[in-house]
Design an enzyme around this catalytic site. Structure first.
Site, PDB file in Angstrom:
ATOM      1  N   ASP A 122     -27.329 -24.687  12.345  1.00 45.07           N
ATOM      2  CA  ASP A 122     -25.894 -24.751  12.013  1.00 45.07           C
ATOM      3  C   ASP A 122     -25.330 -26.160  12.187  1.00 45.07           C
ATOM      4  O   ASP A 122     -24.133 -26.327  12.439  1.00 45.07           O
ATOM      5  CB  ASP A 122     -25.077 -23.760  12.870  1.00 45.07           C
ATOM      6  CG  ASP A 122     -25.505 -22.328  12.646  1.00 45.07           C
ATOM      7  OD1 ASP A 122     -25.935 -22.004  11.528  1.00 45.07           O
ATOM      8  OD2 ASP A 122     -25.427 -21.536  13.600  1.00 45.07           O
ATOM      9  N   HIS A 165     -21.526 -20.247   7.324  1.00 46.16           N
ATOM     10  CA  HIS A 165     -21.492 -19.910   8.751  1.00 46.16           C
ATOM     11  C   HIS A 165     -20.046 -19.558   9.139  1.00 46.16           C
ATOM     12  O   HIS A 165     -19.119 -20.320   8.845  1.00 46.16           O
ATOM     13  CB  HIS A 165     -21.992 -21.090   9.587  1.00 46.16           C
ATOM     14  CG  HIS A 165     -22.003 -20.784  11.050  1.00 46.16           C
ATOM     15  ND1 HIS A 165     -22.988 -20.018  11.645  1.00 46.16           N
ATOM     16  CD2 HIS A 165     -21.134 -21.098  12.032  1.00 46.16           C
ATOM     17  CE1 HIS A 165     -22.718 -19.890  12.940  1.00 46.16           C
ATOM     18  NE2 HIS A 165     -21.599 -20.535  13.201  1.00 46.16           N
TER      19      HIS A 165
HETATM   20  C1  GAR Z   1     -21.271 -13.682   7.022  1.00 48.23           C
HETATM   21  O1  GAR Z   1     -20.097 -13.637   7.801  1.00 48.23           O
HETATM   22  C2  GAR Z   1     -21.955 -15.019   7.150  1.00 48.23           C
HETATM   23  O2  GAR Z   1     -21.052 -16.091   7.266  1.00 48.23           O
HETATM   24  C3  GAR Z   1     -22.725 -14.828   8.435  1.00 48.23           C
HETATM   25  O3  GAR Z   1     -23.236 -13.535   8.349  1.00 48.23           O
HETATM   26  C4  GAR Z   1     -22.328 -12.731   7.585  1.00 48.23           C
HETATM   27  C5  GAR Z   1     -23.102 -12.051   6.488  1.00 48.23           C
HETATM   28  O4  GAR Z   1     -22.308 -11.123   5.822  1.00 48.23           O
HETATM   29  N1  GAR Z   1     -23.758 -15.804   8.600  1.00 48.23           N
HETATM   30  C6  GAR Z   1     -24.161 -16.268   9.778  1.00 48.23           C
HETATM   31  O5  GAR Z   1     -23.702 -15.898  10.837  1.00 48.23           O
HETATM   32  C7  GAR Z   1     -25.257 -17.330   9.715  1.00 48.23           C
HETATM   33  N2  GAR Z   1     -25.405 -17.982  10.964  1.00 48.23           N
HETATM   34  P1  GAR Z   1     -22.771 -10.532   4.432  1.00 48.23           P
HETATM   35  O6  GAR Z   1     -24.202 -10.029   4.612  1.00 48.23           O
HETATM   36  O7  GAR Z   1     -21.814  -9.410   4.159  1.00 48.23           O
HETATM   37  O8  GAR Z   1     -22.684 -11.610   3.406  1.00 48.23           O
END
Ligand code: GAR
Length: 201
Positions: A142, A106
């Site tokens: 979360d 997160h």
């Molecule tokens: C990442 O920044 C992850 O931490 C976030 O989504 C993004 C996905 O990036 N997750 C959340 O916000 C979950 N609540 P990615 O698809 O390039 O890995």
């Protein structure tokens, strides 16, 4: 150790897991996205990992979607379920099924900024530091026990994009490291607390 990775988007965290898989003893058995256009599905296919798109909009309820998701995951009999940018709220029934074996990343220093738009909210709040957390998934969104965090300094000229970019660099280092602890059997969820080598985190 066998893992199933759930995604919703670009899959850059998935890519870092694919790239580090052998050194962290992780065999990615399948990648599942709730969005069929998620670029992460292409990343998985390029590495010959089975993929599934399970469109949540085709299900009548959250429970129905989660039951189907759970069935799909079950086919791979994973030791670990990895949420790598999976942007769905999960039912308590689903999270209970994977208690102690499901990890999420997160983009905030939890317990600050649970939910969406974490970078904008950190900027709005005038935070001097921001970062990323990896935690065990529980029914609370979360809110599960935190395993590890990486921090960065918020700079005067930062915007959402610059923060996201620097934090993703941290994510790509932190997530494989934490997953390696898990595959080495060093990381546990005990009495709703995360432990590493038997020590509380
Ligand atoms: C990442 O920044 C992850 O931490 C976030 O989504 C993004 C996905 O990036 N997750 C959340 O916000 C979950 N609540 P990615 O698809 O390039 O890995």
């Amino acid at each position: 150790m066998k893992g199933v990775v759930l995604i919703s988007g670009s899959g850059s965290n998935l890519q870092s897991l694919i790239d580090n898989a052998s050194s962290i003893d992780l065999s990615i058995e399948a990648v599942i996205s709730n969005k069929k256009e998620a670029f992460g599905l292409q990343r998985a296919q390029q590495s010959n990992i089975p993929t599934h798109a399970l469109d949540h909009k085709l299900f009548s309820s959250r429970e129905d979607f989660d039951q189907n998701l759970s069935q799909l995951i079950g086919q791979y009999n994973p030791d670990i379920v990895i949420l790598a940018g999976f942007m769905r709220i999960l039912t308590a029934e689903f999270t209970q099924k994977y208690t102690g074996k499901m990890l999420n990343i997160h983009p905030s220093l939890l317990p600050k900024f649970q939910g969406l738009n974490t970078h904008q909210r950190a900027l709005d709040a005038g935070e001097k530091e921001h970062g990323v957390s990896v935690h065990f998934v529980t029914a609370e969104l979360d809110g599960g026990p935190i395993i590890a965090q990486s921090k960065i300094k918020v700079l005067a000229n930062d915007d959402v994009e610059s923060l996201a970019k620097r934090i993703l660099i941290e994510e790509h280092k932190l997530f494989p490291e934490v997953i390696h602890w898990f595959t080495q059997d060093r990381l546990k969820l005990e009495k709703n607390q995360a432990t590493l080598d038997g020590q509380l985190l």
